[in-house]
Design a protein around this motif. Structure first.
Motif, PDB file in Angstrom:
ATOM      1  N   MET A   1     -73.084 -63.686  18.567  1.00 27.62           N
ATOM      2  CA  MET A   1     -72.365 -64.420  19.676  1.00 27.62           C
ATOM      3  C   MET A   1     -71.135 -63.797  20.218  1.00 27.62           C
ATOM      4  N   LYS A   2     -71.007 -63.975  21.385  1.00 29.22           N
ATOM      5  CA  LYS A   2     -69.882 -63.269  22.240  1.00 29.22           C
ATOM      6  C   LYS A   2     -68.834 -64.233  22.256  1.00 29.22           C
ATOM      7  N   GLN A   3     -67.417 -64.085  22.166  1.00 25.90           N
ATOM      8  CA  GLN A   3     -66.475 -64.902  22.226  1.00 25.90           C
ATOM      9  C   GLN A   3     -65.713 -64.462  23.346  1.00 25.90           C
ATOM     10  N   VAL A   4     -65.176 -65.613  24.187  1.00 25.64           N
ATOM     11  CA  VAL A   4     -64.434 -65.241  25.392  1.00 25.64           C
ATOM     12  C   VAL A   4     -62.953 -66.331  25.044  1.00 25.64           C
ATOM     13  N   LEU A   5     -62.009 -65.517  25.661  1.00 24.09           N
ATOM     14  CA  LEU A   5     -60.701 -66.257  25.704  1.00 24.09           C
ATOM     15  C   LEU A   5     -60.301 -66.456  27.004  1.00 24.09           C
ATOM     16  N   VAL A   6     -60.122 -67.606  27.404  1.00 22.82           N
ATOM     17  CA  VAL A   6     -59.811 -68.194  28.843  1.00 22.82           C
ATOM     18  C   VAL A   6     -58.413 -68.317  28.822  1.00 22.82           C
ATOM     19  N   ILE A   7     -57.483 -67.799  29.527  1.00 20.29           N
ATOM     20  CA  ILE A   7     -55.982 -67.823  29.733  1.00 20.29           C
ATOM     21  C   ILE A   7     -55.654 -68.161  30.945  1.00 20.29           C
ATOM     22  N   ASP A   8     -55.466 -69.617  31.185  1.00 23.22           N
ATOM     23  CA  ASP A   8     -54.908 -70.415  32.522  1.00 23.22           C
ATOM     24  C   ASP A   8     -54.476 -71.411  32.224  1.00 23.22           C
TER      25      ASP A   8
ATOM     26  N   ALA B   1     -56.259 -70.662  26.346  1.00 22.99           N
ATOM     27  CA  ALA B   1     -55.085 -70.663  26.146  1.00 22.99           C
ATOM     28  C   ALA B   1     -54.149 -71.093  27.474  1.00 22.99           C
ATOM     29  N   SER B   2     -53.138 -71.581  27.153  1.00 20.92           N
ATOM     30  CA  SER B   2     -52.528 -72.295  28.449  1.00 20.92           C
ATOM     31  C   SER B   2     -51.441 -71.374  28.954  1.00 20.92           C
ATOM     32  N   SER B   3     -51.192 -70.390  28.642  1.00 21.26           N
ATOM     33  CA  SER B   3     -50.093 -69.649  28.912  1.00 21.26           C
ATOM     34  C   SER B   3     -50.051 -67.943  28.385  1.00 21.26           C
ATOM     35  N   GLY B   4     -49.596 -66.954  29.012  1.00 14.79           N
ATOM     36  CA  GLY B   4     -49.637 -65.780  28.665  1.00 14.79           C
ATOM     37  C   GLY B   4     -49.264 -65.576  27.502  1.00 14.79           C
ATOM     38  N   GLU B   5     -48.021 -66.088  26.955  1.00 15.18           N
ATOM     39  CA  GLU B   5     -47.820 -66.026  25.538  1.00 15.18           C
ATOM     40  C   GLU B   5     -48.546 -66.289  24.466  1.00 15.18           C
ATOM     41  N   GLU B   6     -49.298 -67.539  24.725  1.00 17.44           N
ATOM     42  CA  GLU B   6     -50.258 -68.116  23.860  1.00 17.44           C
ATOM     43  C   GLU B   6     -51.563 -67.141  23.849  1.00 17.44           C
ATOM     44  N   GLY B   7     -51.885 -66.694  25.123  1.00 16.81           N
ATOM     45  CA  GLY B   7     -53.314 -66.004  25.109  1.00 16.81           C
ATOM     46  C   GLY B   7     -53.015 -64.732  24.184  1.00 16.81           C
ATOM     47  N   LEU B   8     -51.681 -63.821  24.524  1.00 15.57           N
ATOM     48  CA  LEU B   8     -51.390 -62.769  23.752  1.00 15.57           C
ATOM     49  C   LEU B   8     -51.669 -62.908  22.025  1.00 15.57           C
ATOM     50  N   ALA B   9     -51.161 -64.062  21.572  1.00 22.67           N
ATOM     51  CA  ALA B   9     -51.321 -64.423  20.189  1.00 22.67           C
ATOM     52  C   ALA B   9     -52.602 -64.468  19.792  1.00 22.67           C
ATOM     53  N   ILE B  10     -53.347 -65.545  20.591  1.00 19.96           N
ATOM     54  CA  ILE B  10     -54.721 -65.642  20.147  1.00 19.96           C
ATOM     55  C   ILE B  10     -55.680 -64.443  20.287  1.00 19.96           C
TER      56      ILE B  10
ATOM     57  N   ASP C   1     -64.351 -60.636  22.872  1.00 19.34           N
ATOM     58  CA  ASP C   1     -64.950 -59.659  23.363  1.00 19.34           C
ATOM     59  C   ASP C   1     -64.768 -59.473  24.804  1.00 19.34           C
ATOM     60  N   VAL C   2     -64.076 -60.452  25.541  1.00 15.70           N
ATOM     61  CA  VAL C   2     -63.382 -60.467  26.741  1.00 15.70           C
ATOM     62  C   VAL C   2     -62.472 -61.480  27.139  1.00 15.70           C
ATOM     63  N   ILE C   3     -61.601 -61.331  28.052  1.00 21.89           N
ATOM     64  CA  ILE C   3     -60.477 -62.079  28.269  1.00 21.89           C
ATOM     65  C   ILE C   3     -60.529 -62.546  29.764  1.00 21.89           C
ATOM     66  N   LEU C   4     -60.650 -63.710  30.073  1.00 20.37           N
ATOM     67  CA  LEU C   4     -60.519 -64.158  31.454  1.00 20.37           C
ATOM     68  C   LEU C   4     -59.136 -64.404  31.493  1.00 20.37           C
ATOM     69  N   LEU C   5     -58.364 -64.049  32.428  1.00 21.40           N
ATOM     70  CA  LEU C   5     -57.091 -64.224  32.480  1.00 21.40           C
ATOM     71  C   LEU C   5     -56.730 -64.596  33.951  1.00 21.40           C
ATOM     72  N   ASP C   6     -55.874 -65.821  34.190  1.00 27.16           N
ATOM     73  CA  ASP C   6     -55.499 -66.265  35.363  1.00 27.16           C
ATOM     74  C   ASP C   6     -54.483 -65.377  36.108  1.00 27.16           C
ATOM     75  N   VAL C   7     -54.351 -65.276  37.281  1.00 26.69           N
ATOM     76  CA  VAL C   7     -53.126 -64.258  37.737  1.00 26.69           C
ATOM     77  C   VAL C   7     -51.973 -65.209  37.943  1.00 26.69           C
ATOM     78  N   VAL C   8     -51.952 -66.210  38.654  1.00 28.94           N
ATOM     79  CA  VAL C   8     -50.718 -67.184  38.626  1.00 28.94           C
ATOM     80  C   VAL C   8     -50.600 -68.201  37.615  1.00 28.94           C
ATOM     81  N   MET C   9     -49.537 -67.734  37.093  1.00 26.49           N
ATOM     82  CA  MET C   9     -49.081 -68.828  35.807  1.00 26.49           C
ATOM     83  C   MET C   9     -47.686 -68.843  35.712  1.00 26.49           C
ATOM     84  N   PRO C  10     -47.098 -69.863  35.493  1.00 27.18           N
ATOM     85  CA  PRO C  10     -45.600 -70.141  35.267  1.00 27.18           C
ATOM     86  C   PRO C  10     -45.217 -69.054  34.080  1.00 27.18           C
TER      87      PRO C  10
END
Length: 126
Positions: free
Chosen positions: A2-9, A33-42, A49-58
């Protein structure tokens, strides 16, 4: 496997839509994850297997998050796909130079998101 995806937005509805669509269409495990910092930790801990990363975040925006992911030994080899709203100021070329595998435009089609990710990463499209 099973693939694992991390969504950071930072937008909760976007995280939910992506999560539900990938779980239903691909049966992938989705972390959010709701922030870049949280996403990095997770990312460092879970090794998705992949990270989906939002560009515009506070605070820490997507570009800074991408650069940090690529400079951190624990996360540098995890493929990253950028989520960008139409008319982004930064070119796709720039994201590629920074190490992004692909760009998915927002609003994305939840029914196609899994296939877009699979295609971008040369995973078998089921």
């Amino acid at each position: 496997m099973m693939k694992q995806v991390l969504v950071i937005d930072d937008e909760e509805d976007i995280r939910e839509i992506a999560k539900v669509s990938l779980q239903i269409s691909k049966q992938w495990q989705v972390l959010t994850a709701s922030s870049g910092e949280e996403g990095l930790a997770i990312a460092a801990k879970a090794q998705p297997d992949v990270i989906l990363l939002d560009v515009v975040m506070p605070d820490m925006d997507g570009l800074t998050t991408l650069q940090t992911l690529k400079q951190t030994p624990a996360t540098q080899f995890i493929p990253v796909i950028m989520l960008t709203a139409a008319g982004s100021m930064i070119s796709d070329q720039k994201y590629a130079e920074l190490g992004a595998e692909a760009i998915v435009s927002k609003p994305f089609d939840p029914g196609l998101l899994g296939d877009q990710i699979a295609t971008a990463l040369d995973w078998p499209v089921e």
